[in-house]
Design an enzyme around this catalytic site. Structure first.
Site, PDB file in Angstrom:
ATOM      1  N   TRP A 167       0.802  -1.224   0.000  1.00  0.00           N
ATOM      2  CA  TRP A 167       0.000   0.000   0.000  1.00  0.00           C
ATOM      3  C   TRP A 167       0.835   1.273   0.000  1.00  0.00           C
ATOM      4  CZ3 TRP A 167       1.866   2.490   4.099  1.00  0.00           C
ATOM      5  CH2 TRP A 167       2.402   1.710   5.137  1.00  0.00           C
ATOM      6  N   ASN A 168       2.142   1.165   0.258  1.00  0.00           N
ATOM      7  CA  ASN A 168       2.867   2.427   0.515  1.00  0.00           C
ATOM      8  C   ASN A 168       3.175   3.225  -0.753  1.00  0.00           C
ATOM      9  OD1 ASN A 168       4.859   0.588  -0.222  1.00  0.00           O
ATOM     10  ND2 ASN A 168       6.407   1.512   1.093  1.00  0.00           N
ATOM     11  N   LYS A 191      -2.413  -8.238  -7.807  1.00  0.00           N
ATOM     12  CA  LYS A 191      -3.172  -8.267  -6.548  1.00  0.00           C
ATOM     13  C   LYS A 191      -2.647  -7.082  -5.730  1.00  0.00           C
ATOM     14  CE  LYS A 191      -3.455  -9.088  -2.613  1.00  0.00           C
ATOM     15  NZ  LYS A 191      -3.738  -7.988  -1.661  1.00  0.00           N
ATOM     16  N   SER A 194      -4.975  -4.335   0.012  1.00  0.00           N
ATOM     17  CA  SER A 194      -6.387  -4.071   0.313  1.00  0.00           C
ATOM     18  C   SER A 194      -6.619  -2.638   0.787  1.00  0.00           C
ATOM     19  CB  SER A 194      -6.868  -5.027   1.407  1.00  0.00           C
ATOM     20  OG  SER A 194      -6.771  -6.339   0.949  1.00  0.00           O
ATOM     21  N   GLY A 245       6.648  -6.329  -0.651  1.00  0.00           N
ATOM     22  CA  GLY A 245       5.953  -6.252   0.633  1.00  0.00           C
ATOM     23  C   GLY A 245       6.895  -6.620   1.760  1.00  0.00           C
ATOM     24  N   GLU A 267      10.860  -8.073  -3.496  1.00  0.00           N
ATOM     25  CA  GLU A 267      11.285  -6.761  -2.993  1.00  0.00           C
ATOM     26  C   GLU A 267      10.717  -6.648  -1.588  1.00  0.00           C
ATOM     27  OE1 GLU A 267      13.248  -4.633  -4.406  1.00  0.00           O
ATOM     28  OE2 GLU A 267      13.347  -5.407  -6.436  1.00  0.00           O
ATOM     29  N   LEU A 268      11.578  -6.803  -0.575  1.00  0.00           N
ATOM     30  CA  LEU A 268      11.066  -6.969   0.789  1.00  0.00           C
ATOM     31  C   LEU A 268      11.434  -5.783   1.694  1.00  0.00           C
ATOM     32  CD1 LEU A 268      11.848 -10.801   1.002  1.00  0.00           C
ATOM     33  CD2 LEU A 268       9.762  -9.673   0.183  1.00  0.00           C
ATOM     34  N   CYS A 301      10.180   1.594   2.063  1.00  0.00           N
ATOM     35  CA  CYS A 301      11.124   0.515   2.362  1.00  0.00           C
ATOM     36  C   CYS A 301      12.551   1.038   2.423  1.00  0.00           C
ATOM     37  CB  CYS A 301      11.004  -0.575   1.305  1.00  0.00           C
ATOM     38  SG  CYS A 301      11.175   0.074  -0.359  1.00  0.00           S
ATOM     39  N   GLU A 398      11.617  -2.438  11.158  1.00  0.00           N
ATOM     40  CA  GLU A 398      11.221  -1.277  10.340  1.00  0.00           C
ATOM     41  C   GLU A 398      10.271  -0.416  11.166  1.00  0.00           C
ATOM     42  OE1 GLU A 398       9.544  -3.343   6.795  1.00  0.00           O
ATOM     43  OE2 GLU A 398      10.574  -1.767   5.703  1.00  0.00           O
TER      44      GLU A 398
END
Ligand code: NAP
Length: 495
Positions: A167-168, A191, A194, A245, A267-268, A301, A398
């Site tokens: 979402w960011n 996807k 939400s 995410g 990409e974490l 991130c 984080e």
């Protein structure tokens, strides 16, 4: 479908929430979920309901794989020049509609309009860059060392791709995947998160208008991402998972993809160190710190998560950063005066508060902010904490919010060692006037990306990604981004 009363409709530069929430986008048409269920989209500035979107089921997910599969042969056979032109048109339409898209992002994500405008420009750039790359995909040709045969290497689209985004950055994280996938000749199922589905659907309408054929991009929202992802990954037609995410969800998805040996790009999460040496240009370091920390109100991130400041410059840096952070205006993202918008959810605010309280208990000094406000909306004030103990939870997690913890160091070796003391390795920042030291420290830092005397490194033309538990693979860059969506086919021949 529930629509907020104040939804603006008339001005094309204002978002049409009703249109963005009209349905799942599968095979070029907008449809309701087969269950009829809905997901609520909340305005983080007020906590009020903004809209609802369909909650896709396994049956809907299967329909999206079928659509992507039916569209695949024609899209793969579409000449690169034509694919490039369609991608270019996506870029142009995003630029034309940038104010509308920025407002929509700000409404559902909460970020300040300045950040939302920056995101739209960045997100659109992935279409321009990949429109240029689509016609430059080449193979290899050579003689085998034995001299017995020729080696031909052809790069082919990998197949149907499942793309899952956070979402960011609701626009940029999607276009950073969709644009190279389409350039490579793949069809996709997106996807989105939400919390921020409206931007993903508004962009789908733009792709449609730009000429992306039905089924090439499918978008579905769901409140059950685990089972849906498992179902899609189990389909042998699906050959790629590209996920952005948290590291926790990334681990789950890697395990799921492993069952079917699906190629993964991950990409974490990050825990970026920001190193300031005694010889740094103080004003430049402060300016860079504000960008690295406060872009997206810290919900990035790449956000600076730990400020390591050398003893000789520590007090001046702490003082300058506190003045800048305390001067920021906190408010609704869509308010033109806002510098720092709300966090995405109440849960996110509570996490930030927990981390701050933990560091305070362990001895950190609050230089500004540091208290969770009581009013409605998911706000947390810009906060600077000095002398944060190394055993604070925020040194290892984080923060994902507007909190800048300062840690003191003395030697270069100590700075590198403490910066590397994390399972993450996405981004790092270094400020020094000594170029040799800057390059030496950059080489020693365990991170996929370093900003040397800069507060920002993201660029579609550069490879974005992390090492250690921050991810696998790269997005963007000259060949890296597209290569994730291609397979090398080797043909041995002689003549
Ligand atoms: P998240 O909780 O991991 O969610 C990301 C996406 O995964 C969402 O679409 C989410 O859907 C979906 N998801 C959740 N559980 C799932 C499951 N079991 N199976 C399949 N999909 C699942 O992350 P987030 O809170 O949205 O985003 C913040 C994180 O993303 C931070 O850790 C940040 O560092 C990272 N991030 C990394 C980068 C990068 O480039 N390295 C960029 C941006 C953000 P729902 O929304 O429906 O739960």
């Amino acid at each position: 479908m529930t629509i907020a009363q104040q939804t603006p409709q008339a001005d094309p530069q204002l978002p049409d929430i009703q249109a963005a929430a009209r349905g799942l986008y599968i095979n070029g048409s907008w449809r309701q979920s087969s269950s009829g269920l809905q997901i609520e989209v909340i305005d983080p500035s007020t906590g009020a309901l903004l809209a609802t979107v369909p909650d896709a089921t396994i049956k809907d997910a299967r329909a999206s794989v079928d659509a992507a599969s039916t569209a695949a042969p024609a899209w793969r056979a579409t000449p690169p020049r034509r694919r490039s032109e369609i991608l270019r048109r996506c870029f142009e339409l995003m630029v034309e509609r940038s104010e509308m898209l920025a407002t929509l992002i700000s409404m559902e994500n909460g970020k300040a309009m300045r950040d939302a405008r920056g995101e739209v420009a960045y997100a659109a750039e992935f279409f321009r860059w990949n429109a240029e790359e689509a016609v430059r995909i080449t193979g290899e040709f050579g003689l085998a060392p034995s001299g017995t045969n020729r080696i031909i290497v052809d790069y082919q689209p990998i197949g149907i791709c499942l793309l899952i985004t956070p979402w960011n950055f609701p626009a940029a994280m999607a276009t950073r995947k969709i644009a190279p996938a389409l350039a490579a000749g793949c069809t996709v199922i997106l996807k989105p998160a939400s919390e921020t589905p409206l931007t993903a659907y508004a962009l789908a309408a733009i792709y449609e208008e730009a000429g992306v054929p039905p089924g090439v991009v499918n978008v579905l929202t769901t409140s059950t991402p685990g089972p849906i992802a498992a179902e899609v990954l189990a389909d042998p037609r699906v050959r790629k998972l590209s996920f952005t995410g948290s590291t926790g969800v990334g681990r789950l998805l890697l395990a799921e993809a492993a069952k079917h040996v699906v190629s993964c790009a991950m990409e974490l999460g990050g825990n970026a160190p920001f190193l300031v040496f005694d010889d740094a240009d103080l004003e430049a370091a402060l300016e860079g710190a504000m960008i690295a920390k406060m872009r997206n109100a810290g919900e990035a991130c790449t956000a600076a998560n730990r400020f390591y400041v050398q003893s000789g410059i520590y007090d001046a840096f702490a003082d300058g950063l506190t003045k800048r952070m305390a001067a920021l205006k906190v408010g609704a993202g869509v308010d033109a005066q806002t510098d720092c918008g709300p966090m995405i959810t109440r849960k996110a605010v509570e996490k930030i508060s927990r981390l701050v309280e933990d560091s305070k208990k362990k001895g950190a000094r609050v230089l500004c902010g540091g208290e969770m406000p009581a009013e409605a909306g998911f706000f947390y004030p810009p906060t600077v904490l000095a002398d944060v103990p190394a055993n604070s939870e925020m040194a290892h997690e984080e923060i994902f919010g507007p909190v800048a913890p300062l840690y003191r160091f003395d030697s270069e070796e100590e700075a590198i060692s403490r910066a590397n003391d994390t399972e993450y390795g996405l981004a790092a920042y270094v400020y020094t006037r000594d170029l040799a030291r800057g390059l030496r420290v950059s080489a020693g830092l365990e991170a996929g990306m370093i900003a040397l005397n800069r507060g920002l490194m993201s660029d579609p033309a550069a490879p974005f990604g992390g090492v250690k538990q921050s991810g696998l693979g790269r997005e963007g860059g000259q060949h890296h981004g597209i290569a994730e969506f291609m397979e090398a086919k080797y043909i041995a021949t002689s003549f």
